[in-house]
Motif scaffolding. Structure first.
Motif, mmCIF file in Angstrom:
data_model
loop_
_atom_site.group_PDB
_atom_site.id
_atom_site.type_symbol
_atom_site.label_atom_id
_atom_site.label_comp_id
_atom_site.label_asym_id
_atom_site.label_seq_id
_atom_site.Cartn_x
_atom_site.Cartn_y
_atom_site.Cartn_z
ATOM 1 N N MET A 1 -17.139 120.048 -23.943
ATOM 2 C CA MET A 1 -17.121 119.094 -25.033
ATOM 3 C C MET A 1 -15.765 118.415 -25.042
ATOM 4 S SD MET A 1 -17.817 119.718 -29.059
ATOM 5 C CE MET A 1 -17.774 118.353 -30.176
ATOM 6 N N THR A 2 -15.788 117.104 -25.136
ATOM 7 C CA THR A 2 -14.551 116.340 -25.286
ATOM 8 C C THR A 2 -14.587 115.629 -26.629
ATOM 9 O OG1 THR A 2 -15.462 114.380 -24.181
ATOM 10 C CG2 THR A 2 -14.295 115.955 -22.803
ATOM 11 N N VAL A 3 -13.439 115.548 -27.261
ATOM 12 C CA VAL A 3 -13.329 114.859 -28.542
ATOM 13 C C VAL A 3 -12.093 113.971 -28.525
ATOM 14 C CG1 VAL A 3 -14.463 116.725 -29.801
ATOM 15 C CG2 VAL A 3 -11.993 116.674 -29.673
ATOM 16 N N ALA A 14 -12.150 106.386 -24.285
ATOM 17 C CA ALA A 14 -12.778 105.772 -23.114
ATOM 18 C C ALA A 14 -12.113 106.212 -21.816
ATOM 19 C CB ALA A 14 -12.749 104.251 -23.232
ATOM 20 N N ALA A 15 -10.821 106.476 -21.833
ATOM 21 C CA ALA A 15 -10.129 106.913 -20.618
ATOM 22 C C ALA A 15 -10.627 108.289 -20.180
ATOM 23 C CB ALA A 15 -8.630 106.943 -20.839
ATOM 24 N N GLY A 16 -10.829 109.166 -21.126
ATOM 25 C CA GLY A 16 -11.357 110.486 -20.797
ATOM 26 C C GLY A 16 -12.769 110.420 -20.264
ATOM 27 N N GLN A 17 -13.590 109.589 -20.875
ATOM 28 C CA GLN A 17 -14.967 109.432 -20.414
ATOM 29 C C GLN A 17 -14.995 108.807 -19.021
ATOM 30 O OE1 GLN A 17 -16.507 107.230 -23.737
ATOM 31 N NE2 GLN A 17 -16.964 109.079 -24.890
ATOM 32 N N PHE A 18 -14.119 107.842 -18.779
ATOM 33 C CA PHE A 18 -14.002 107.215 -17.461
ATOM 34 C C PHE A 18 -13.644 108.258 -16.401
ATOM 35 C CE2 PHE A 18 -11.396 105.229 -14.168
ATOM 36 C CZ PHE A 18 -12.199 104.170 -13.766
ATOM 37 N N ALA A 19 -12.664 109.108 -16.709
ATOM 38 C CA ALA A 19 -12.234 110.134 -15.764
ATOM 39 C C ALA A 19 -13.362 111.111 -15.461
ATOM 40 C CB ALA A 19 -11.019 110.879 -16.312
ATOM 41 N N ARG A 30 -22.366 116.472 -20.368
ATOM 42 C CA ARG A 30 -21.256 116.739 -21.274
ATOM 43 C C ARG A 30 -21.592 116.272 -22.684
ATOM 44 N NH1 ARG A 30 -18.951 111.887 -18.444
ATOM 45 N NH2 ARG A 30 -18.869 110.252 -20.028
ATOM 46 N N THR A 31 -20.806 116.740 -23.610
ATOM 47 C CA THR A 31 -20.890 116.281 -24.993
ATOM 48 C C THR A 31 -19.564 115.630 -25.321
ATOM 49 O OG1 THR A 31 -22.374 118.076 -25.604
ATOM 50 C CG2 THR A 31 -21.185 117.002 -27.392
ATOM 51 N N SER A 32 -19.606 114.402 -25.785
ATOM 52 C CA SER A 32 -18.392 113.679 -26.165
ATOM 53 C C SER A 32 -18.536 113.197 -27.598
ATOM 54 C CB SER A 32 -18.160 112.480 -25.241
ATOM 55 O OG SER A 32 -17.958 112.900 -23.912
ATOM 56 N N LYS A 33 -17.491 113.381 -28.364
ATOM 57 C CA LYS A 33 -17.476 112.949 -29.758
ATOM 58 C C LYS A 33 -16.212 112.143 -30.018
ATOM 59 C CE LYS A 33 -21.112 115.226 -31.243
ATOM 60 N NZ LYS A 33 -22.232 114.641 -31.946
ATOM 61 N N ALA A 34 -16.354 111.103 -30.827
ATOM 62 C CA ALA A 34 -15.208 110.291 -31.229
ATOM 63 C C ALA A 34 -15.200 110.200 -32.752
ATOM 64 C CB ALA A 34 -15.293 108.911 -30.610
ATOM 65 N N TYR A 35 -14.002 110.182 -33.306
ATOM 66 C CA TYR A 35 -13.828 110.199 -34.752
ATOM 67 C C TYR A 35 -12.895 109.070 -35.176
ATOM 68 C CZ TYR A 35 -15.551 114.870 -33.803
ATOM 69 O OH TYR A 35 -16.307 115.924 -33.344
ATOM 70 N N THR A 57 -22.160 123.153 -33.739
ATOM 71 C CA THR A 57 -23.428 122.692 -33.154
ATOM 72 C C THR A 57 -23.371 122.785 -31.642
ATOM 73 O OG1 THR A 57 -23.803 121.181 -35.005
ATOM 74 C CG2 THR A 57 -24.988 120.711 -32.966
ATOM 75 N N TRP A 58 -22.278 122.355 -31.044
ATOM 76 C CA TRP A 58 -22.116 122.384 -29.589
ATOM 77 C C TRP A 58 -22.187 123.817 -29.062
ATOM 78 C CZ3 TRP A 58 -17.693 124.182 -26.789
ATOM 79 C CH2 TRP A 58 -17.762 123.944 -25.424
ATOM 80 N N VAL A 59 -21.512 124.745 -29.724
ATOM 81 C CA VAL A 59 -21.502 126.136 -29.276
ATOM 82 C C VAL A 59 -22.916 126.713 -29.250
ATOM 83 C CG1 VAL A 59 -20.776 128.469 -29.946
ATOM 84 C CG2 VAL A 59 -19.118 126.618 -29.890
ATOM 85 N N THR A 60 -23.735 126.347 -30.219
ATOM 86 C CA THR A 60 -25.101 126.888 -30.256
ATOM 87 C C THR A 60 -25.966 126.363 -29.114
ATOM 88 O OG1 THR A 60 -25.929 125.173 -31.756
ATOM 89 C CG2 THR A 60 -25.040 127.180 -32.759
ATOM 90 N N THR A 61 -25.535 125.265 -28.469
ATOM 91 C CA THR A 61 -26.333 124.707 -27.368
ATOM 92 C C THR A 61 -25.920 125.250 -26.000
ATOM 93 O OG1 THR A 61 -24.888 122.792 -27.008
ATOM 94 C CG2 THR A 61 -26.647 122.557 -28.648
ATOM 95 N N LEU A 62 -24.818 125.982 -25.930
ATOM 96 C CA LEU A 62 -24.345 126.492 -24.635
ATOM 97 C C LEU A 62 -25.367 127.463 -24.035
ATOM 98 C CD1 LEU A 62 -20.599 127.164 -25.440
ATOM 99 C CD2 LEU A 62 -21.575 125.234 -24.182
ATOM 100 N N GLY A 63 -25.581 127.331 -22.773
ATOM 101 C CA GLY A 63 -26.482 128.223 -22.059
ATOM 102 C C GLY A 63 -27.962 127.885 -22.209
ATOM 103 N N LYS A 64 -28.246 126.772 -22.849
ATOM 104 C CA LYS A 64 -29.660 126.393 -23.027
ATOM 105 C C LYS A 64 -30.055 125.343 -22.028
ATOM 106 C CE LYS A 64 -29.985 127.560 -27.839
ATOM 107 N NZ LYS A 64 -30.306 127.171 -29.174
#
Length: 64
Positions: A1-3, A14-19, A30-35, A57-64
């Motif tokens: 997850m990136t935030v 956007a730079a992180g998503q680009f990379a 991946r899961t990306s969130k912006a605030y 929420t993200w943690v509950t989706t790990l391994g699924k």
């Protein structure tokens, strides 16, 4: 997850998503969130609460 914050001029969202895209880690892998915050999203109490909810929420989706 990136935030990140929309107003972060140090490490723009956007730079992180680009990379990640260029590393072969596409949006479907991946899961990306912006605030509406700056570099330290957690310094604003309202954004900290959103971040915490999103992380839970993200943690509950790990391994699924």
């Amino acid at each position: 997850m990136t935030v990140g914050g929309y107003y972060d001029i140090t490490t723009p969202v956007a730079a992180g998503q680009f990379a990640l895209d260029h590393a072969g880690i596409g949006p479907d892998s991946r899961t990306s969130k912006a605030y509406p915050a700056g570099h330290s999203v957690f310094e604003d109490e309202q954004q900290l609460a959103r971040l915490a909810d999103d992380m839970r929420t993200w943690v509950t989706t790990l391994g699924k």
